[in-house]
Enzyme design. Sequence first.
Site, PDB file in Angstrom:
ATOM      1  N   LYS A   1     -43.059 -25.434   4.352  1.00 19.42           N
ATOM      2  CA  LYS A   1     -43.907 -25.013   3.237  1.00 19.42           C
ATOM      3  C   LYS A   1     -44.465 -26.254   2.564  1.00 19.42           C
ATOM      4  O   LYS A   1     -43.854 -27.313   2.577  1.00 19.42           O
ATOM      5  CB  LYS A   1     -43.064 -24.190   2.273  1.00 19.42           C
TER       6      LYS A   1
ATOM      7  N   ASP B   1     -46.180 -11.582   6.742  1.00 23.12           N
ATOM      8  CA  ASP B   1     -45.515 -12.038   5.526  1.00 23.12           C
ATOM      9  C   ASP B   1     -46.483 -11.959   4.349  1.00 23.12           C
ATOM     10  O   ASP B   1     -47.184 -12.919   4.064  1.00 23.12           O
ATOM     11  CB  ASP B   1     -44.994 -13.477   5.716  1.00 23.12           C
TER      12      ASP B   1
ATOM     13  N   HIS C   1     -48.865 -21.661   4.098  1.00 22.84           N
ATOM     14  CA  HIS C   1     -48.039 -22.817   3.779  1.00 22.84           C
ATOM     15  C   HIS C   1     -48.678 -24.166   4.050  1.00 22.84           C
ATOM     16  O   HIS C   1     -47.994 -25.150   4.307  1.00 22.84           O
ATOM     17  CB  HIS C   1     -46.695 -22.706   4.500  1.00 22.84           C
TER      18      HIS C   1
ATOM     19  N   ASP D   1     -50.736 -20.085  -1.964  1.00 19.41           N
ATOM     20  CA  ASP D   1     -49.854 -19.297  -1.089  1.00 19.41           C
ATOM     21  C   ASP D   1     -49.561 -17.943  -1.733  1.00 19.41           C
ATOM     22  O   ASP D   1     -48.441 -17.643  -2.103  1.00 19.41           O
ATOM     23  CB  ASP D   1     -48.561 -20.105  -0.887  1.00 19.41           C
TER      24      ASP D   1
ATOM     25  N   GLU E   1     -38.983 -22.609   9.045  1.00 19.59           N
ATOM     26  CA  GLU E   1     -40.295 -22.411   8.413  1.00 19.59           C
ATOM     27  C   GLU E   1     -40.559 -23.450   7.327  1.00 19.59           C
ATOM     28  O   GLU E   1     -39.793 -23.588   6.374  1.00 19.59           O
ATOM     29  CB  GLU E   1     -40.355 -21.009   7.800  1.00 19.59           C
TER      30      GLU E   1
ATOM     31  N   ASP F   1     -49.884 -14.779  -0.627  1.00 21.83           N
ATOM     32  CA  ASP F   1     -49.365 -13.667   0.173  1.00 21.83           C
ATOM     33  C   ASP F   1     -50.100 -12.356  -0.054  1.00 21.83           C
ATOM     34  O   ASP F   1     -49.483 -11.312  -0.229  1.00 21.83           O
ATOM     35  CB  ASP F   1     -47.853 -13.496  -0.074  1.00 21.83           C
TER      36      ASP F   1
ATOM     37  N   ASP G   1     -46.463 -20.375   8.783  1.00 19.74           N
ATOM     38  CA  ASP G   1     -46.908 -19.361   7.817  1.00 19.74           C
ATOM     39  C   ASP G   1     -48.320 -19.723   7.377  1.00 19.74           C
ATOM     40  O   ASP G   1     -48.576 -20.864   6.949  1.00 19.74           O
ATOM     41  CB  ASP G   1     -45.933 -19.336   6.626  1.00 19.74           C
TER      42      ASP G   1
ATOM     43  N   TRP H   1     -35.916 -20.107   6.027  1.00 21.43           N
ATOM     44  CA  TRP H   1     -36.835 -20.689   5.042  1.00 21.43           C
ATOM     45  C   TRP H   1     -36.044 -20.939   3.755  1.00 21.43           C
ATOM     46  O   TRP H   1     -35.302 -20.062   3.307  1.00 21.43           O
ATOM     47  CB  TRP H   1     -38.036 -19.773   4.734  1.00 21.43           C
TER      48      TRP H   1
ATOM     49  N   HIS I   1     -45.996 -16.367  10.718  1.00 22.87           N
ATOM     50  CA  HIS I   1     -45.961 -15.537   9.525  1.00 22.87           C
ATOM     51  C   HIS I   1     -47.407 -15.342   9.119  1.00 22.87           C
ATOM     52  O   HIS I   1     -48.002 -16.200   8.476  1.00 22.87           O
ATOM     53  CB  HIS I   1     -45.172 -16.202   8.394  1.00 22.87           C
TER      54      HIS I   1
HETATM   55  C1  RNT Z   1     -41.820 -18.085   1.461  1.00 22.28           C
HETATM   56  C2  RNT Z   1     -41.852 -17.870   2.920  1.00 22.28           C
HETATM   57  C3  RNT Z   1     -40.877 -16.860   3.449  1.00 22.28           C
HETATM   58  C4  RNT Z   1     -40.779 -15.637   2.596  1.00 22.28           C
HETATM   59  C5  RNT Z   1     -39.871 -14.572   3.164  1.00 22.28           C
HETATM   60  C6  RNT Z   1     -39.575 -13.502   2.180  1.00 22.28           C
HETATM   61  O1  RNT Z   1     -42.839 -18.867   1.008  1.00 22.28           O
HETATM   62  O2  RNT Z   1     -43.134 -17.530   3.332  1.00 22.28           O
HETATM   63  O3  RNT Z   1     -41.165 -16.557   4.751  1.00 22.28           O
HETATM   64  O4  RNT Z   1     -42.027 -15.075   2.326  1.00 22.28           O
HETATM   65  O5  RNT Z   1     -38.748 -15.155   3.664  1.00 22.28           O
HETATM   66 ZN    ZN Z   2     -43.327 -16.980   5.441  1.00 23.12          ZN
END
Ligand code: RNT
Ligand code: ZN
Length: 420
Positions: free
Chosen positions: A229, A327, A263, A295, A227, A297, A260, A186, A287
């Site tokens: 985004k 994640d 994302h 986003d 990955e 988290d 993810d 990523w 993720h």
């Molecule tokens: C970032 C991505 C990625 C990170 C990790 C720490 O937006 O989601 O996966 O969260 O690599």
């Molecule tokens: Zn991620």
Amino acid sequence: MKNIERMYEKARECYAELDVDTDKAIKQLSDIAISLHCWQGDDVGGFETAGAELSGGGIQATGNYPGKARTIEELRGDIEKALSLIPGKHRLNLHACYLDNGGKFVDRNEITVEHFQSWIDWAKENGLGMDFNPTYFSHRKAADGFTLSHIDKGIRNFWIEHGIACRKIGAAIGKQLGSPAVTNVWIPDGYKDIPADRWSPRKRLIESLDKIFSEKLNPKFNLDAVESKLFGIGAESYTVGSHEFYMGYAVSRQKLLCLDAGHFHPTEVISDKISSVLMFVPELLLHVSRPVRWDSDHVVILNDELYSIAREAVRSGKLDKIHIGLDFFDASINRIAAWVIGTRNMIKALLFAMLEPADMLDKFENDGDYTSRLAVLEDIKTLPFGTIWEYYCKKSGVPADTLWLKEIKKYEKNVLGKRI
Ligand code: RNT
Ligand code: ZN
């Protein structure tokens, strides 16, 4: 018979009436490993230099809860504590910036498996598989927001070298632990404001990725994932590695695609993407995260989307091709509790999915009886699911719901409270 066993017998009968075999579900569940992300334990800090660096690259943990892990030993202790409260056998997902450099700075393009040997040994001792990630943030060569798609060839090459080094480390991890490491790329690359040229960075990213992946590695040891985004903090207008970009890349190169949950656009869900993308890529990495308005988290909770992700993964019949990673990072609550809450929820959602009367629902659907489909989907929400879950926790030797928290409180008092 003990109380929980008696209750389980009853619950088993309830599910049997719908032709659902709870013993089978429990067995299937115990074979699924969730990849626990190391970065929840120290707010994505890592151990590259003395004194944790700011995360950068649009990743931001917020909160100041006391007791964050400051050393590799502390982080391992915290992960062990979390794992002792999570049923099943799992994996550790490690970022390259968590290297064990013995106190001497080693730059990203120079890392080798020796800097991760102590992690591998620790994983082996704890019966864990491992996954890996190159770290394309928190670094002076990423400070202007570009890495693999950077206009400067020298900077690009530095990050290509990092990617190559990380794949080798991934393969070494997989070989030593006897289970392939998913090495996930990523990058934060993007523009805050409207770009003049959306094309060139994407062309450069393809070239860089192709260079990183040019050596063929044994998939028994290392699996490559990419990955995408939608945006990041400071990269609101344009992300080089968008969903379409990586979807195309993964399909054309037959790489794993990482989805993810945070994302995509706020009303877009990854659960619906699983059955689409897995038609075209060999395997998937998830993720699992919880975006709140963006986003963000947040810690994964048992919400509709988590149930759906689990259902789609189970329904795919390809659980061996879907790697489930977490994640999220929340620094405003006890960090170990965050791991435990999120991971237990992921496992719970999988169990719920495995207890779905799949054949019955399929039949209703195929007969055009959507009334019954909806009715049963709603009715199963109040079956004695909690009992099956409690029985699984008991069988796995971990505390039931509400009881695990006492262990966290003890650890907070005796261990975290001393980290000042
Ligand atoms: C970032 C991505 C990625 C990170 C990790 C720490 O937006 O989601 O996966 O969260 O690599
Ligand atoms: Zn991620």
